[in-house]
Design an enzyme around this catalytic site. Sequence first.
Site, PDB file in Angstrom:
ATOM      1  CG  HIS A 166      -1.813   1.224   1.236  1.00  0.00           C
ATOM      2  ND1 HIS A 166      -2.957   1.300   0.479  1.00  0.00           N
ATOM      3  CD2 HIS A 166      -1.708   2.405   1.877  1.00  0.00           C
ATOM      4  CE1 HIS A 166      -3.534   2.458   0.672  1.00  0.00           C
ATOM      5  NE2 HIS A 166      -2.792   3.160   1.509  1.00  0.00           N
ATOM      6  CB  CYS A 167       1.753   3.651  -2.477  1.00  0.00           C
ATOM      7  SG  CYS A 167       2.628   5.218  -2.706  1.00  0.00           S
TER       8      CYS A 167
END
Length: 182
Positions: free
Chosen positions: A3-4
């Site tokens: 997840h960014c």
Amino acid sequence: DHHCPWMNNCVGAGNFKHFFLFLIYAWSSAAYALALFGWNYFFCADDDCIFDHIVVHLVRVMTVLAVGAFLFTSSMLMNVTYGIMTGIGTIDRLKKKATNTMSQSDEEPIPLIDVFGIGGYHTWPFPVDPVFEDYDRVMGYSTPQRLSREQNFLERKRPLHTDIKPSQSIELPNCVNDFLPV
């Protein structure tokens, strides 16, 4: 993959190209800003190069931010490139490092065609969605709707809209009215 928080999205096979390009664009912008600041600092030897005190402080702050962005995106680019070269995603790599099982991995490098698609080399630097030769293999799964669409396409059938019936009234459904302004 992971997840960014900067893109506020999970990074996976469907948007890996966009994440990679985002990192390249951010890295290039930071490098360009540092080059401009350095050029103005080192090659401004004239008497006309006297800047206002506030501008000098702003440029110092921007230099610190640009150095931070440059180092962070450099680190992320190396991380992503390592992931492409080894075929191990970020989360898997962190788990393998924690359990000391990196040497036991049997993943293969990710072909660049699985990241950038089959659109040709001229589409690689642009943020257009990649087209994959075998979408299901790249994504690792397939949906029944997608298989049905492909089956109809291969049989050259157009989708039938028999389940859509004309409305008897002009009023919009309640679900649509809920989204309209009062």
